[in-house]
Scaffold this motif. Structure first.
Motif, PDB file in Angstrom:
ATOM      1  N   VAL A 177      -0.151  -0.346  44.143  1.00  0.00           N
ATOM      2  CA  VAL A 177      -1.103  -0.829  43.152  1.00  0.00           C
ATOM      3  C   VAL A 177      -1.574   0.364  42.334  1.00  0.00           C
ATOM      4  O   VAL A 177      -2.194   1.283  42.878  1.00  0.00           O
ATOM      5  CB  VAL A 177      -2.307  -1.534  43.819  1.00  0.00           C
ATOM      6  CG1 VAL A 177      -3.356  -1.902  42.771  1.00  0.00           C
ATOM      7  CG2 VAL A 177      -1.850  -2.773  44.572  1.00  0.00           C
ATOM      8  N   GLY A 178      -1.253   0.377  41.039  1.00  0.00           N
ATOM      9  CA  GLY A 178      -1.624   1.502  40.198  1.00  0.00           C
ATOM     10  C   GLY A 178      -1.688   1.106  38.736  1.00  0.00           C
ATOM     11  O   GLY A 178      -1.170   0.061  38.320  1.00  0.00           O
ATOM     12  N   GLY A 179      -2.311   1.958  37.950  1.00  0.00           N
ATOM     13  CA  GLY A 179      -2.562   1.651  36.549  1.00  0.00           C
ATOM     14  C   GLY A 179      -1.348   1.644  35.656  1.00  0.00           C
ATOM     15  O   GLY A 179      -1.389   1.090  34.548  1.00  0.00           O
ATOM     16  N   ARG A 180      -0.255   2.260  36.118  1.00  0.00           N
ATOM     17  CA  ARG A 180       0.915   2.348  35.254  1.00  0.00           C
ATOM     18  C   ARG A 180       2.046   1.411  35.683  1.00  0.00           C
ATOM     19  O   ARG A 180       3.172   1.538  35.205  1.00  0.00           O
ATOM     20  CB  ARG A 180       1.422   3.795  35.209  1.00  0.00           C
ATOM     21  CG  ARG A 180       2.034   4.145  33.863  1.00  0.00           C
ATOM     22  CD  ARG A 180       2.086   5.643  33.616  1.00  0.00           C
ATOM     23  NE  ARG A 180       2.653   5.946  32.321  1.00  0.00           N
ATOM     24  CZ  ARG A 180       2.012   5.879  31.159  1.00  0.00           C
ATOM     25  NH1 ARG A 180       0.756   5.516  31.142  1.00  0.00           N
ATOM     26  NH2 ARG A 180       2.603   6.163  30.024  1.00  0.00           N
ATOM     27  N   LEU A 181       1.764   0.480  36.573  1.00  0.00           N
ATOM     28  CA  LEU A 181       2.774  -0.495  36.955  1.00  0.00           C
ATOM     29  C   LEU A 181       2.971  -1.531  35.854  1.00  0.00           C
ATOM     30  O   LEU A 181       3.965  -2.259  35.840  1.00  0.00           O
ATOM     31  CB  LEU A 181       2.376  -1.183  38.257  1.00  0.00           C
ATOM     32  CG  LEU A 181       2.277  -0.270  39.487  1.00  0.00           C
ATOM     33  CD1 LEU A 181       1.965  -1.078  40.725  1.00  0.00           C
ATOM     34  CD2 LEU A 181       3.570   0.517  39.680  1.00  0.00           C
ATOM     35  N   LEU A 182       2.007  -1.593  34.946  1.00  0.00           N
ATOM     36  CA  LEU A 182       2.124  -2.401  33.732  1.00  0.00           C
ATOM     37  C   LEU A 182       1.827  -1.473  32.553  1.00  0.00           C
ATOM     38  O   LEU A 182       0.750  -0.876  32.497  1.00  0.00           O
ATOM     39  CB  LEU A 182       1.121  -3.559  33.741  1.00  0.00           C
ATOM     40  CG  LEU A 182       1.352  -4.664  34.778  1.00  0.00           C
ATOM     41  CD1 LEU A 182       0.067  -5.428  35.022  1.00  0.00           C
ATOM     42  CD2 LEU A 182       2.448  -5.596  34.315  1.00  0.00           C
ATOM     43  N   GLU A 183       2.775  -1.334  31.645  1.00  0.00           N
ATOM     44  CA  GLU A 183       2.582  -0.463  30.492  1.00  0.00           C
ATOM     45  C   GLU A 183       2.437  -1.303  29.230  1.00  0.00           C
ATOM     46  O   GLU A 183       2.991  -2.397  29.128  1.00  0.00           O
ATOM     47  CB  GLU A 183       3.755   0.515  30.353  1.00  0.00           C
ATOM     48  CG  GLU A 183       3.881   1.471  31.531  1.00  0.00           C
ATOM     49  CD  GLU A 183       5.049   2.429  31.404  1.00  0.00           C
ATOM     50  OE1 GLU A 183       5.619   2.539  30.281  1.00  0.00           O
ATOM     51  OE2 GLU A 183       5.417   3.064  32.409  1.00  0.00           O
ATOM     52  N   VAL A 184       1.676  -0.765  28.278  1.00  0.00           N
ATOM     53  CA  VAL A 184       1.417  -1.494  27.040  1.00  0.00           C
ATOM     54  C   VAL A 184       1.707  -0.612  25.826  1.00  0.00           C
ATOM     55  O   VAL A 184       1.637   0.615  25.911  1.00  0.00           O
ATOM     56  CB  VAL A 184      -0.045  -1.989  26.972  1.00  0.00           C
ATOM     57  CG1 VAL A 184      -0.332  -2.993  28.061  1.00  0.00           C
ATOM     58  CG2 VAL A 184      -1.022  -0.809  27.073  1.00  0.00           C
ATOM     59  N   ASP A 185       2.013  -1.252  24.728  1.00  0.00           N
ATOM     60  CA  ASP A 185       2.225  -0.552  23.457  1.00  0.00           C
ATOM     61  C   ASP A 185       0.858  -0.267  22.848  1.00  0.00           C
ATOM     62  O   ASP A 185       0.103  -1.203  22.560  1.00  0.00           O
ATOM     63  CB  ASP A 185       3.052  -1.429  22.519  1.00  0.00           C
ATOM     64  CG  ASP A 185       3.436  -0.705  21.229  1.00  0.00           C
ATOM     65  OD1 ASP A 185       2.625   0.099  20.731  1.00  0.00           O
ATOM     66  OD2 ASP A 185       4.536  -0.963  20.714  1.00  0.00           O
ATOM     67  N   PRO A 186       0.497   1.004  22.635  1.00  0.00           N
ATOM     68  CA  PRO A 186      -0.831   1.327  22.090  1.00  0.00           C
ATOM     69  C   PRO A 186      -1.067   0.756  20.702  1.00  0.00           C
ATOM     70  O   PRO A 186      -2.220   0.644  20.270  1.00  0.00           O
ATOM     71  CB  PRO A 186      -0.823   2.867  22.065  1.00  0.00           C
ATOM     72  CG  PRO A 186       0.187   3.266  23.080  1.00  0.00           C
ATOM     73  CD  PRO A 186       1.255   2.209  22.999  1.00  0.00           C
ATOM     74  N   LEU A 187      -0.003   0.408  19.973  1.00  0.00           N
ATOM     75  CA  LEU A 187      -0.160  -0.125  18.618  1.00  0.00           C
ATOM     76  C   LEU A 187      -0.370  -1.638  18.620  1.00  0.00           C
ATOM     77  O   LEU A 187      -1.270  -2.148  17.945  1.00  0.00           O
ATOM     78  CB  LEU A 187       1.058   0.240  17.766  1.00  0.00           C
ATOM     79  CG  LEU A 187       1.288   1.740  17.533  1.00  0.00           C
ATOM     80  CD1 LEU A 187       2.552   1.953  16.705  1.00  0.00           C
ATOM     81  CD2 LEU A 187       0.088   2.366  16.825  1.00  0.00           C
ATOM     82  N   THR A 188       0.437  -2.348  19.414  1.00  0.00           N
ATOM     83  CA  THR A 188       0.336  -3.809  19.424  1.00  0.00           C
ATOM     84  C   THR A 188      -0.554  -4.339  20.543  1.00  0.00           C
ATOM     85  O   THR A 188      -0.962  -5.498  20.521  1.00  0.00           O
ATOM     86  CB  THR A 188       1.730  -4.436  19.578  1.00  0.00           C
ATOM     87  OG1 THR A 188       2.265  -4.083  20.876  1.00  0.00           O
ATOM     88  CG2 THR A 188       2.671  -3.940  18.484  1.00  0.00           C
ATOM     89  N   HIS A 189      -0.818  -3.488  21.538  1.00  0.00           N
ATOM     90  CA  HIS A 189      -1.621  -3.846  22.716  1.00  0.00           C
ATOM     91  C   HIS A 189      -0.928  -4.909  23.570  1.00  0.00           C
ATOM     92  O   HIS A 189      -1.574  -5.569  24.375  1.00  0.00           O
ATOM     93  CB  HIS A 189      -3.026  -4.341  22.324  1.00  0.00           C
ATOM     94  CG  HIS A 189      -3.685  -3.518  21.272  1.00  0.00           C
ATOM     95  ND1 HIS A 189      -4.688  -4.010  20.460  1.00  0.00           N
ATOM     96  CD2 HIS A 189      -3.477  -2.234  20.878  1.00  0.00           C
ATOM     97  CE1 HIS A 189      -5.077  -3.067  19.610  1.00  0.00           C
ATOM     98  NE2 HIS A 189      -4.355  -1.979  19.852  1.00  0.00           N
TER      99      HIS A 189
END
Length: 306
Positions: A177-189
């Protein structure tokens, strides 16, 4: 004192999200001089250089970028004004999701060439849990208060648990369980990557509801789905911590569990995600390109936090 030995020590932490170099000096003394069996103790520790925090470089999802990593280490050594030949001891520790990459073992051993001949390459969730608990102050707090203190270290790929009783570690666990197991595009969110551990949780939610959790048609719907996924992952951490049975669908999240079943006097949170448990969260939760601030929200609603 003529029986003192001063050693230059390096610590290189290669995590799921970040990499950092710390240089220290250790003073060793034979506390039983003249004895046939000397007893050596560290009497002083001093940090002489704390390197910048760098994003851990990857070639792709499965390989750490060894070339860039070496450049980071060499640059930090140059900034600190020290050469590998001057290093007496230390450790390279690769943790979290980074430790699972196909070339992880090869990378940490090759770093010994630029980091120093006496550097030991080490990895493992149990050791990571203990080190995090020592670094956060949970170990010292348990000793000072004569109490049983839990440390939960929340990183990019794993949550590491260590229990300290009066200064001694009596159990560890590690959960995917960690914060980077789901990544997001900083532009589109919007989501740009969903790790296998997160996919397993999402599949479980879909089976329960009978509907697709991801992808969603709108950003708002996707955000709701992300939060549901994170809440379920944090529930797994709670179940491990309190000695409860973990549902079959989530058992694969549990990397290791050697925790005794007993009560605790206090819980400390540490790690990159934990800063958002204790400090105000950014309005732009996507700022790091992951779901770390949202995961901190889920932990604030957990039994461990309450």
């Amino acid at each position: 004192m003529n029986n003192e030995i001063v050693l230059a020590s390096v610590g290189i932490d290669i995590g799921t999200t970040t990499t950092q170099v710390i240089l220290s000096r250790l003073t060793l003394v034979n506390v039983i001089p003249g004895s046939k069996l000397p007893r050596v103790a560290i009497t002083r520790k001093s940090v002489v250089y704390v390197g910048n925090v760098h994003f851990t470089p990857f070639v792709d999802r499965e390989h750490v970028d060894g070339k860039v990593l070496r450049q980071i280490i060499e640059s930090e050594y140059a900034t600190a004004g020290i050469q590998a030949k001057n290093i007496d001891t230390g450790a390279v520790i690769i943790t979290g999701e980074a430790a699972k990459k196909e070339n992880a073992a090869e990378i940490i051993h090759s770093l010994a060439e630029v980091a120093g001949d006496f550097v030991v390459a080490t990895a493992g969730p149990n050791l990571e849990s203990i080190i995090a608990g020592k670094g956060s102050g949970a170990e010292a707090l348990s000793k000072k208060l004569h109490a049983r203190i839990v440390n939960i270290d929340i990183g990019g790929g794993t949550s590491n648990i260590a229990i300290f009783e009066r200064g001694h570690c009596i159990g560890t666990a590690c959960v995917n369980v960690g914060g980077r197991l789901l990544e997001v595009d900083p532009l589109t969110h919007r989501l740009s990557y969903v790790s296998e551990p997160a996919q397993r949780v999402i599949r479980e939610l879909e089976q329960e509801t009978g509907t697709l959790v991801l992808p969603k048609q709108t950003a708002e719907e996707e955000l709701v789905a992300i939060k549901k996924c994170l809440d379920r992952m944090v529930r797994c951490v709670d179940q491990v911590l309190f000695g409860e049975e973990v549902p079959r669908a989530e058992r694969e999240l549990v990397i290791s569990n050697e925790l005794p079943i007993q009560s605790y006097d206090g819980i400390v949170f540490s790690g990159g995600v934990a800063r958002y448990i204790y400090q105000p969260k950014p309005q732009n939760w996507w700022i790091h390109g992951d779901v770390g601030p949202l995961l901190a929200d889920s932990f604030q609603q957990s039994r461990a936090y309450r």
